[in-house]
Design a protein around this motif. Structure first.
Motif, PDB file in Angstrom:
ATOM      1  N   ASN A  69       7.938   5.597 -20.058  1.00 32.41           N
ATOM      2  CA  ASN A  69       8.347   6.982 -19.833  1.00 32.41           C
ATOM      3  C   ASN A  69       9.805   7.160 -20.245  1.00 32.41           C
ATOM      4  O   ASN A  69      10.437   6.218 -20.730  1.00 32.41           O
ATOM      5  N   ALA A  70      10.321   8.344 -20.012  1.00 32.30           N
ATOM      6  CA  ALA A  70      11.719   8.639 -20.350  1.00 32.30           C
ATOM      7  C   ALA A  70      12.615   8.360 -19.145  1.00 32.30           C
ATOM      8  O   ALA A  70      12.237   8.642 -18.004  1.00 32.30           O
ATOM      9  N   LEU A  71      13.789   7.837 -19.417  1.00 30.37           N
ATOM     10  CA  LEU A  71      14.765   7.588 -18.348  1.00 30.37           C
ATOM     11  C   LEU A  71      15.086   8.878 -17.594  1.00 30.37           C
ATOM     12  O   LEU A  71      15.264   8.878 -16.381  1.00 30.37           O
ATOM     13  N   GLY A 131      17.620   9.925 -26.269  1.00 33.93           N
ATOM     14  CA  GLY A 131      16.911   9.519 -25.059  1.00 33.93           C
ATOM     15  C   GLY A 131      16.732   8.017 -24.946  1.00 33.93           C
ATOM     16  O   GLY A 131      16.940   7.273 -25.902  1.00 33.93           O
ATOM     17  N   ALA A 132      16.343   7.565 -23.753  1.00 36.47           N
ATOM     18  CA  ALA A 132      16.105   6.146 -23.496  1.00 36.47           C
ATOM     19  C   ALA A 132      14.709   5.959 -22.911  1.00 36.47           C
ATOM     20  O   ALA A 132      14.244   6.765 -22.105  1.00 36.47           O
ATOM     21  N   LEU A 133      14.054   4.885 -23.341  1.00 33.38           N
ATOM     22  CA  LEU A 133      12.701   4.558 -22.901  1.00 33.38           C
ATOM     23  C   LEU A 133      12.754   3.579 -21.726  1.00 33.38           C
ATOM     24  O   LEU A 133      13.569   2.652 -21.717  1.00 33.38           O
ATOM     25  N   VAL A 134      11.876   3.801 -20.733  1.00 33.88           N
ATOM     26  CA  VAL A 134      11.805   2.880 -19.595  1.00 33.88           C
ATOM     27  C   VAL A 134      10.379   2.389 -19.399  1.00 33.88           C
ATOM     28  O   VAL A 134       9.415   3.046 -19.811  1.00 33.88           O
ATOM     29  N   LEU A 135      10.265   1.233 -18.764  1.00 29.96           N
ATOM     30  CA  LEU A 135       8.976   0.736 -18.285  1.00 29.96           C
ATOM     31  C   LEU A 135       9.005   0.947 -16.776  1.00 29.96           C
ATOM     32  O   LEU A 135       9.964   0.553 -16.110  1.00 29.96           O
ATOM     33  N   TRP A 136       7.957   1.555 -16.238  1.00 38.17           N
ATOM     34  CA  TRP A 136       7.990   2.077 -14.870  1.00 38.17           C
ATOM     35  C   TRP A 136       6.710   1.679 -14.146  1.00 38.17           C
ATOM     36  O   TRP A 136       5.632   1.645 -14.745  1.00 38.17           O
ATOM     37  N   ALA A 153       3.727  10.311 -16.260  1.00 37.47           N
ATOM     38  CA  ALA A 153       4.458  10.047 -15.013  1.00 37.47           C
ATOM     39  C   ALA A 153       3.522  10.136 -13.806  1.00 37.47           C
ATOM     40  O   ALA A 153       3.623   9.344 -12.866  1.00 37.47           O
ATOM     41  N   GLN A 154       2.597  11.076 -13.871  1.00 40.38           N
ATOM     42  CA  GLN A 154       1.621  11.239 -12.783  1.00 40.38           C
ATOM     43  C   GLN A 154       0.727   9.999 -12.670  1.00 40.38           C
ATOM     44  O   GLN A 154       0.456   9.512 -11.568  1.00 40.38           O
ATOM     45  N   TYR A 155       0.273   9.481 -13.813  1.00 45.19           N
ATOM     46  CA  TYR A 155      -0.564   8.270 -13.817  1.00 45.19           C
ATOM     47  C   TYR A 155       0.183   7.102 -13.155  1.00 45.19           C
ATOM     48  O   TYR A 155      -0.405   6.318 -12.410  1.00 45.19           O
TER      49      TYR A 155
END
Length: 250
Positions: A182-184, A101-106, A169-171
């Motif tokens: 979160n996850a890509l 998996g890959a981590l993202v900043l969102w 993701a909701q936050y």
């Protein structure tokens, strides 16, 4: 007559109860939930078998498996939890990695050009959402990033922990947190696509998120065993790999 009526009632009740048990129950880490919906459609179409998806953080699912939850396959967000299950006798087969998996900043409102982990120390960012690192591997990866960049102490009090990647993701999408990790696979899902901006975090800042699955002992003596094995093999098929790739997995 009364006895016959009661007997008929229980026969009907048991028949009704047997239907759900024919389904393969797949315990699924929250970051894989949207991918799994597509894999489910393909598998059911190809095999004619039915499956049910139970979604939670990898740590919570592991606790449920330990307590005897009737899952047939566990699709984790890391290798640690499936390895633990295997070592404790929850499966006769070693877990296998199905993707990385890959981590993202969102963020909902911060433009992509201004979105980088180093910017999380800014005063306008009051809350940073991350999945609970005790139960969610992507949360653990987020902490590794903050520590690698030496900004953990400056951001620690801003951290807001989601029970799983889904709650995190909701936050982020509601704006409860100005930014979050979160996850890509989540940001690329049809349900989340276009909701805010994201950047992929430099993978050298955290331990690779290798994700493994394991065929559980629960279905060993069950009529579902053959179907469970069939699904487990499908998870590593070319069709499944193409779906994982579409969601940003390697």
């Amino acid at each position: 007559m009364n006895k016959l009526y009661i007997l008929a009632f229980f026969v009907a009740l048991l028949a009704g109860c047997s239907k759900p048990s024919d389904k393969i129950v797949v315990a699924t880490a929250a970051n894989v939930q949207y991918v799994m919906k597509e894999i489910q459609q393909e598998f059911e179409k190809e095999s004619g078998k039915k499956m049910e998806i139970v979604v939670a953080s990898s740590g919570k699912l592991t606790t449920q498996i330990r307590e005897g939850a009737p899952f047939d396959v566990f699709v984790s967000a890391d290798t640690k939890y499936p390895e633990e299950i295997y070592k404790n006798g929850g499966s006769d087969q070693k877990p296998e990695v199905y993707a990385t998996g890959a981590l993202v900043l969102w963020s909902k409102n911060i433009p992509e050009a201004d979105l980088k982990p180093e910017a999380l120390t800014a005063e306008n960012i009051k809350k940073i959402a991350i999945p609970n690192p005790k139960t969610a591997p992507y949360g653990e990866a987020a902490l590794q990033v903050l520590n690698a960049l030496k900004i953990y102490e400056q951001t620690e009090k801003k951290l807001v922990y989601g029970e799983s990647i889904a709650q995190t993701a909701q936050y982020i999408t509601t704006g409860s947190a100005e930014a979050g990790f979160n996850a890509l696979s989540i940001v690329l899902s049809p349900e989340m696509k276009g909701k805010g901006h994201y950047v992929i975090v430099d993978s050298s800042l955290y331990t690779p998120i290798q994700q493994a699955a394991i065929l559980l002992k629960h279905s060993e003596d069950s009529p579902k065993r053959e179907a469970s094995e069939q699904f487990y093999k499908f998870l590593y098929s070319a069709k499944a790999k193409a779906i994982f790739k579409k969601y940003g997995y390697k």
